[in-house]
Design a protein around this motif. Sequence first.
Motif, PDB file in Angstrom:
ATOM      1  N   UNK A  44      -7.049  -5.999   4.576  1.00 34.07           N
ATOM      2  CA  UNK A  44      -6.005  -6.416   3.634  1.00 34.07           C
ATOM      3  C   UNK A  44      -5.780  -7.922   3.716  1.00 34.07           C
ATOM      4  N   UNK A  45      -5.713  -8.464   4.911  1.00 30.44           N
ATOM      5  CA  UNK A  45      -5.451  -9.903   5.079  1.00 30.44           C
ATOM      6  C   UNK A  45      -6.572 -10.742   4.459  1.00 30.44           C
ATOM      7  N   UNK A  46      -7.821 -10.382   4.747  1.00 32.30           N
ATOM      8  CA  UNK A  46      -8.945 -11.162   4.226  1.00 32.30           C
ATOM      9  C   UNK A  46      -9.025 -11.070   2.708  1.00 32.30           C
ATOM     10  N   UNK A  47      -8.796  -9.865   2.166  1.00 30.33           N
ATOM     11  CA  UNK A  47      -8.828  -9.721   0.706  1.00 30.33           C
ATOM     12  C   UNK A  47      -7.655 -10.440   0.056  1.00 30.33           C
ATOM     13  N   UNK A  48      -6.515 -10.542   0.747  1.00 32.04           N
ATOM     14  CA  UNK A  48      -5.385 -11.323   0.218  1.00 32.04           C
ATOM     15  C   UNK A  48      -5.735 -12.806   0.159  1.00 32.04           C
ATOM     16  N   UNK A  49      -6.427 -13.307   1.183  1.00 33.12           N
ATOM     17  CA  UNK A  49      -6.873 -14.700   1.157  1.00 33.12           C
ATOM     18  C   UNK A  49      -7.783 -14.950  -0.042  1.00 33.12           C
ATOM     19  N   UNK A  50      -8.718 -14.012  -0.265  1.00 34.23           N
ATOM     20  CA  UNK A  50      -9.637 -14.154  -1.392  1.00 34.23           C
ATOM     21  C   UNK A  50      -8.899 -14.074  -2.726  1.00 34.23           C
ATOM     22  N   UNK A  51      -7.949 -13.137  -2.839  1.00 29.20           N
ATOM     23  CA  UNK A  51      -7.183 -13.004  -4.074  1.00 29.20           C
ATOM     24  C   UNK A  51      -6.366 -14.255  -4.343  1.00 29.20           C
ATOM     25  N   UNK A  52      -5.826 -14.856  -3.294  1.00 32.60           N
ATOM     26  CA  UNK A  52      -5.071 -16.103  -3.464  1.00 32.60           C
ATOM     27  C   UNK A  52      -5.972 -17.220  -3.968  1.00 32.60           C
ATOM     28  N   UNK A  53      -7.184 -17.285  -3.451  1.00 35.79           N
ATOM     29  CA  UNK A  53      -8.095 -18.374  -3.833  1.00 35.79           C
ATOM     30  C   UNK A  53      -8.551 -18.257  -5.285  1.00 35.79           C
ATOM     31  N   UNK A  54      -8.799 -17.032  -5.764  1.00 41.00           N
ATOM     32  CA  UNK A  54      -9.320 -16.877  -7.122  1.00 41.00           C
ATOM     33  C   UNK A  54      -8.240 -16.469  -8.118  1.00 41.00           C
ATOM     34  N   UNK A  55      -6.958 -16.431  -7.673  1.00 44.18           N
ATOM     35  CA  UNK A  55      -5.844 -16.213  -8.581  1.00 44.18           C
ATOM     36  C   UNK A  55      -5.676 -14.795  -9.072  1.00 44.18           C
ATOM     37  N   UNK A  56      -5.897 -13.802  -8.196  1.00 49.19           N
ATOM     38  CA  UNK A  56      -5.728 -12.405  -8.576  1.00 49.19           C
ATOM     39  C   UNK A  56      -4.368 -11.889  -8.109  1.00 49.19           C
ATOM     40  N   UNK A  57      -3.784 -11.000  -8.890  1.00 47.03           N
ATOM     41  CA  UNK A  57      -2.544 -10.323  -8.500  1.00 47.03           C
ATOM     42  C   UNK A  57      -2.876  -9.308  -7.413  1.00 47.03           C
ATOM     43  N   UNK A  58      -2.019  -9.178  -6.389  1.00 51.97           N
ATOM     44  CA  UNK A  58      -2.291  -8.285  -5.257  1.00 51.97           C
ATOM     45  C   UNK A  58      -1.137  -7.292  -5.122  1.00 51.97           C
ATOM     46  N   UNK A  59      -1.486  -5.996  -5.171  1.00 53.55           N
ATOM     47  CA  UNK A  59      -0.489  -4.925  -5.098  1.00 53.55           C
ATOM     48  C   UNK A  59      -0.764  -4.088  -3.854  1.00 53.55           C
ATOM     49  N   UNK A  60       0.269  -3.855  -3.050  1.00 54.84           N
ATOM     50  CA  UNK A  60       0.162  -3.001  -1.865  1.00 54.84           C
ATOM     51  C   UNK A  60       1.006  -1.751  -2.091  1.00 54.84           C
ATOM     52  N   UNK A  61       0.366  -0.591  -2.018  1.00 55.58           N
ATOM     53  CA  UNK A  61       1.088   0.680  -2.061  1.00 55.58           C
ATOM     54  C   UNK A  61       1.472   1.016  -0.627  1.00 55.58           C
ATOM     55  N   UNK A  62       2.753   0.884  -0.332  1.00 55.12           N
ATOM     56  CA  UNK A  62       3.204   0.995   1.056  1.00 55.12           C
ATOM     57  C   UNK A  62       3.116   2.436   1.538  1.00 55.12           C
ATOM     58  N   UNK A  63       2.915   2.581   2.842  1.00 54.03           N
ATOM     59  CA  UNK A  63       2.847   3.898   3.495  1.00 54.03           C
ATOM     60  C   UNK A  63       3.613   3.814   4.809  1.00 54.03           C
ATOM     61  N   UNK A  64       4.144   4.937   5.296  1.00 55.25           N
ATOM     62  CA  UNK A  64       4.850   4.914   6.583  1.00 55.25           C
ATOM     63  C   UNK A  64       3.921   4.539   7.729  1.00 55.25           C
ATOM     64  N   UNK A  65       4.483   3.931   8.748  1.00 55.08           N
ATOM     65  CA  UNK A  65       3.755   3.702   9.994  1.00 55.08           C
ATOM     66  C   UNK A  65       3.817   5.000  10.788  1.00 55.08           C
ATOM     67  N   UNK A  66       2.675   5.661  11.060  1.00 52.39           N
ATOM     68  CA  UNK A  66       2.725   6.994  11.669  1.00 52.39           C
ATOM     69  C   UNK A  66       3.230   7.011  13.101  1.00 52.39           C
ATOM     70  N   UNK A  67       3.293   5.846  13.777  1.00 53.12           N
ATOM     71  CA  UNK A  67       3.802   5.834  15.154  1.00 53.12           C
ATOM     72  C   UNK A  67       5.154   5.127  15.238  1.00 53.12           C
ATOM     73  N   UNK A  68       5.830   4.992  14.094  1.00 58.22           N
ATOM     74  CA  UNK A  68       7.183   4.476  14.104  1.00 58.22           C
ATOM     75  C   UNK A  68       7.267   2.973  13.924  1.00 58.22           C
ATOM     76  N   UNK A  69       8.504   2.482  13.907  1.00 59.81           N
ATOM     77  CA  UNK A  69       8.754   1.079  13.584  1.00 59.81           C
ATOM     78  C   UNK A  69       9.148   0.231  14.761  1.00 59.81           C
ATOM     79  N   UNK A  70       8.710   0.597  15.955  1.00 62.70           N
ATOM     80  CA  UNK A  70       9.038  -0.205  17.135  1.00 62.70           C
ATOM     81  C   UNK A  70       7.838  -1.053  17.529  1.00 62.70           C
TER      82      UNK A  70
END
Length: 472
Positions: A44-70
């Motif tokens: 995700x991070x590397x593709x976000x860098x690429x999307x930023x460079x070539x001007x693409x919109x980036x959408x993340x469909x969020x999901x729960x963290x299966x081991x919690x938020x700590x």
Amino acid sequence: MTVYDAYGASQATWESMFAQADVDTVVFDIQDVGARFYTYIWTMYTSMLAAARVGKRYVVLDRPNPIGGRAYGPMMTPAYSSGVGLREIVQQHGMTVGELARLFTTEFLPAAGRSVDLHVVRCRHWKRDRLAADTDLPWVMPSPNMPTSDTALVYPGTGLFEGVASITEGRGTCRPFELIGRGGRRGRRVGRRAGRVRPAPGAVPALLTVQSIRRGREPIQADNRIPARVRVRLATLGCGPHTDIRGARHADRSAMPATSRPPVLHLVVSGTEPVAELEPFITACQQLGWEVHLIADPDAADTMDLDALADLTHHPAHADDQVPAALPEAEAYAVAPASFDLVNRWAYGFNDNLALRLLNEATSVGLPLLVVPVPDPALARHPAFLENLERMRHWGVVVTGAAEAGDPTPWRAAVQVVAEWTRFARVPARLAALPAEVSAQPPELPTQPLGVPVRPLGEQSRGADELALQSG
């Protein structure tokens, strides 16, 4: 639709793929498991860098963290950045992929001279103290070596063993990252020490055979028996400020807090004839608070009505050769009915179908095991069959008397064994408020005790004289 290979793709490769596809929007919809070195977040991070460079919109469909938020563990430092940790986050990061995307956008992309048009579709109703096991959502493997939510819980710690060449982290077994092994005398020494540690780190010695290992995209076949191996076992789980996911699995669970997840019983069925007592046995186990999952050997898969049994258990019946993604870790195993063929093949270590592989691993790690023998009457007194039942008793398996047609006594004895196990298993929330004598009372038992000595959950195998069962 064109499919592009994104495995290990660099920023330049992503830019090339975006140009070839001529896309306006990039959507990230992949399940993470909460560990810094699980590589999907760096995809995700590397593709976000690429999307930023070539001007693409980036959408993340969020999901729960299966081991919690700590958040837990050490911070990754820039000097050690790699494909399993490109930027500075902690080992168990405690964030969802949407939260990570916002972190990347506000902290890391500006430092790289980039800015991306980010949109996060938030997941609703998730709470930071909620684990995957606390939901009613099925676990779908995000990768081949992440078969259960328990794997995700131990992965931030035991995943570190992947970097040690002389140690196997359980790939090629049914419990990757829950099984840590090393061969030779040093391995046996580690196994003995792990078995003596109480109450942490919650490990027991185990002997297992690695069937196959996958490194990258190429499978490496392995036929090597690891002489010494340690199984990590989970205890009370949670993400509160004073609760650590590490710890031992206690032998007596009666003092543990109630949980929304009942104990799991794997029921292995075998044989070529339907058994009338099987459905009442399943119902009795469910009434005792157990979640029953059915595993059929090849003979049973051909002759029994597995669909009807699956309807009764409310879970699919498993009969193929691969460990299914939806099969949770068992607290105990019951083999009922146990055919002449299955008993002998199991006793001699055959490992060529799903039922035998799971039984062999359960035997190796010392899980409680119960067998209700239902042989063909013409084979019931065969010397090899009787010797193998005695051998299983010596292993610590509880074996009832052989069940003949229409005789409910061995099945009642089996229910009593499961009832005794209930005292030591995780306490389901719906049973926690009941008095102990009610919550552990098996249905439809004989009025007189059957005299069944039962090994508590988590206790290691002892001698045959202590564990033999007299049910008649």
